[in-house]
Scaffold this motif. Sequence first.
Motif, PDB file in Angstrom:
ATOM      1  N   ASN A  85      12.642  42.102 -31.897  1.00  0.00           N
ATOM      2  CA  ASN A  85      13.450  42.644 -30.802  1.00  0.00           C
ATOM      3  C   ASN A  85      14.430  41.607 -30.270  1.00  0.00           C
ATOM      4  N   ILE A  86      13.948  40.391 -30.092  1.00  0.00           N
ATOM      5  CA  ILE A  86      14.793  39.325 -29.542  1.00  0.00           C
ATOM      6  C   ILE A  86      15.947  39.005 -30.498  1.00  0.00           C
ATOM      7  N   LEU A  87      15.634  38.969 -31.784  1.00  0.00           N
ATOM      8  CA  LEU A  87      16.666  38.679 -32.778  1.00  0.00           C
ATOM      9  C   LEU A  87      17.619  39.850 -32.956  1.00  0.00           C
ATOM     10  N   GLN A  88      17.169  41.036 -32.559  1.00  0.00           N
ATOM     11  CA  GLN A  88      17.984  42.260 -32.646  1.00  0.00           C
ATOM     12  C   GLN A  88      18.725  42.336 -33.969  1.00  0.00           C
ATOM     13  N   ASN A  89      17.960  42.259 -35.008  1.00  0.00           N
ATOM     14  CA  ASN A  89      18.507  42.300 -36.355  1.00  0.00           C
ATOM     15  C   ASN A  89      19.096  43.677 -36.641  1.00  0.00           C
ATOM     16  N   GLU A  90      20.404  43.739 -36.783  1.00  0.00           N
ATOM     17  CA  GLU A  90      21.088  45.009 -37.022  1.00  0.00           C
ATOM     18  C   GLU A  90      20.746  45.582 -38.395  1.00  0.00           C
ATOM     19  N   ASN A  91      20.265  44.740 -39.305  1.00  0.00           N
ATOM     20  CA  ASN A  91      19.911  45.199 -40.641  1.00  0.00           C
ATOM     21  C   ASN A  91      18.523  45.838 -40.697  1.00  0.00           C
ATOM     22  N   LEU A  92      17.804  45.827 -39.585  1.00  0.00           N
ATOM     23  CA  LEU A  92      16.468  46.404 -39.537  1.00  0.00           C
ATOM     24  C   LEU A  92      16.596  47.917 -39.426  1.00  0.00           C
ATOM     25  N   VAL A 155      17.932  51.225 -17.610  1.00  0.00           N
ATOM     26  CA  VAL A 155      19.093  51.000 -18.471  1.00  0.00           C
ATOM     27  C   VAL A 155      20.151  52.080 -18.274  1.00  0.00           C
ATOM     28  N   GLU A 156      19.738  53.330 -18.410  1.00  0.00           N
ATOM     29  CA  GLU A 156      20.734  54.398 -18.365  1.00  0.00           C
ATOM     30  C   GLU A 156      21.172  54.737 -16.943  1.00  0.00           C
ATOM     31  N   LYS A 157      20.248  54.772 -16.015  1.00  0.00           N
ATOM     32  CA  LYS A 157      20.611  55.095 -14.627  1.00  0.00           C
ATOM     33  C   LYS A 157      20.906  53.851 -13.800  1.00  0.00           C
ATOM     34  N   GLY A 158      20.116  52.806 -13.991  1.00  0.00           N
ATOM     35  CA  GLY A 158      20.278  51.579 -13.217  1.00  0.00           C
ATOM     36  C   GLY A 158      21.325  50.639 -13.761  1.00  0.00           C
ATOM     37  N   LYS A 159      21.865  50.950 -14.928  1.00  0.00           N
ATOM     38  CA  LYS A 159      22.943  50.179 -15.560  1.00  0.00           C
ATOM     39  C   LYS A 159      22.547  48.757 -15.950  1.00  0.00           C
ATOM     40  N   LEU A 160      21.233  48.525 -16.109  1.00  0.00           N
ATOM     41  CA  LEU A 160      20.782  47.249 -16.649  1.00  0.00           C
ATOM     42  C   LEU A 160      21.182  47.225 -18.120  1.00  0.00           C
ATOM     43  N   LYS A 161      21.731  46.119 -18.581  1.00  0.00           N
ATOM     44  CA  LYS A 161      22.102  46.045 -19.995  1.00  0.00           C
ATOM     45  C   LYS A 161      20.845  46.173 -20.852  1.00  0.00           C
ATOM     46  N   GLN A 162      20.942  47.006 -21.870  1.00  0.00           N
ATOM     47  CA  GLN A 162      19.794  47.230 -22.739  1.00  0.00           C
ATOM     48  C   GLN A 162      19.301  45.921 -23.356  1.00  0.00           C
ATOM     49  N   LYS A 163      20.225  45.038 -23.664  1.00  0.00           N
ATOM     50  CA  LYS A 163      19.871  43.738 -24.242  1.00  0.00           C
ATOM     51  C   LYS A 163      18.933  42.971 -23.301  1.00  0.00           C
ATOM     52  N   TYR A 164      19.224  43.001 -21.994  1.00  0.00           N
ATOM     53  CA  TYR A 164      18.378  42.295 -21.027  1.00  0.00           C
ATOM     54  C   TYR A 164      17.003  42.947 -20.931  1.00  0.00           C
ATOM     55  N   ILE A 169      11.502  41.943 -21.746  1.00  0.00           N
ATOM     56  CA  ILE A 169      10.148  42.400 -22.059  1.00  0.00           C
ATOM     57  C   ILE A 169       9.634  41.676 -23.307  1.00  0.00           C
ATOM     58  N   SER A 170      10.487  41.533 -24.308  1.00  0.00           N
ATOM     59  CA  SER A 170      10.060  40.899 -25.565  1.00  0.00           C
ATOM     60  C   SER A 170       9.677  39.439 -25.372  1.00  0.00           C
ATOM     61  N   VAL A 171      10.415  38.710 -24.563  1.00  0.00           N
ATOM     62  CA  VAL A 171      10.074  37.300 -24.292  1.00  0.00           C
ATOM     63  C   VAL A 171       8.723  37.224 -23.582  1.00  0.00           C
ATOM     64  N   PHE A 172       8.538  38.078 -22.576  1.00  0.00           N
ATOM     65  CA  PHE A 172       7.256  38.116 -21.855  1.00  0.00           C
ATOM     66  C   PHE A 172       6.102  38.381 -22.827  1.00  0.00           C
ATOM     67  N   VAL A 173       6.263  39.384 -23.680  1.00  0.00           N
ATOM     68  CA  VAL A 173       5.203  39.749 -24.624  1.00  0.00           C
ATOM     69  C   VAL A 173       5.012  38.651 -25.672  1.00  0.00           C
ATOM     70  N   ALA A 174       6.093  38.035 -26.128  1.00  0.00           N
ATOM     71  CA  ALA A 174       5.983  36.947 -27.105  1.00  0.00           C
ATOM     72  C   ALA A 174       5.184  35.778 -26.532  1.00  0.00           C
ATOM     73  N   VAL A 175       5.456  35.410 -25.290  1.00  0.00           N
ATOM     74  CA  VAL A 175       4.716  34.323 -24.642  1.00  0.00           C
ATOM     75  C   VAL A 175       3.245  34.697 -24.515  1.00  0.00           C
ATOM     76  N   TRP A 176       2.982  35.939 -24.116  1.00  0.00           N
ATOM     77  CA  TRP A 176       1.606  36.424 -23.995  1.00  0.00           C
ATOM     78  C   TRP A 176       0.906  36.361 -25.362  1.00  0.00           C
TER      79      TRP A 176
END
Length: 185
Positions: A85-92, A155-164, A169-176
Amino acid sequence: MFSSYFKLGLEHILDPNGLDHVLFILVLTIPFLLKDWKKVVLLATAFTLGHSLTLALAALDIVNVNSQWVEISIAITILLTALLNILQNENLTNKMRYSTAAIFGLIHGLGFSNFFKTILGKDELILPLFAFNIGVEAAQIIIVLATLILGYILVEKGKLKQKYWVNGISVFVAVWAIKLIVERI
């Protein structure tokens, strides 16, 4: 018998002491938006199919793996999914995501196999395994829908960038997951 094994499958995923399953489904889901719900349900189903296969093989004593290695491997699958998720590999591609989910499901299924064998006893295998996996799938769909709805709100209503959203979440889970790997070694 069906309802007790269904409930066991539901509780297996939603158990607060088994947070690894919830976090795995979470990182599997967060790259998608609510409009992609069918893709995510298919991902969860691919995971369940892998989970079911190794659970059945273990229940039949065809597969027997050291539980410590399985627990470490489960944490590694969570870490790898978060890193993808963090790498967001477009080829995936979706096909690759489904394959990965199914393969990781094989590993996660081994994590519950010893307990499942002890509760199964001499009962027949097919109905308990089917009921258990329907419970697993129902719990995963609950997590998927909750994640998609939260993503929709943020993301869609609150306008948070999907990347963030995805990276946070992915960084939090990766650390866990790293912490879990270190604890289990």
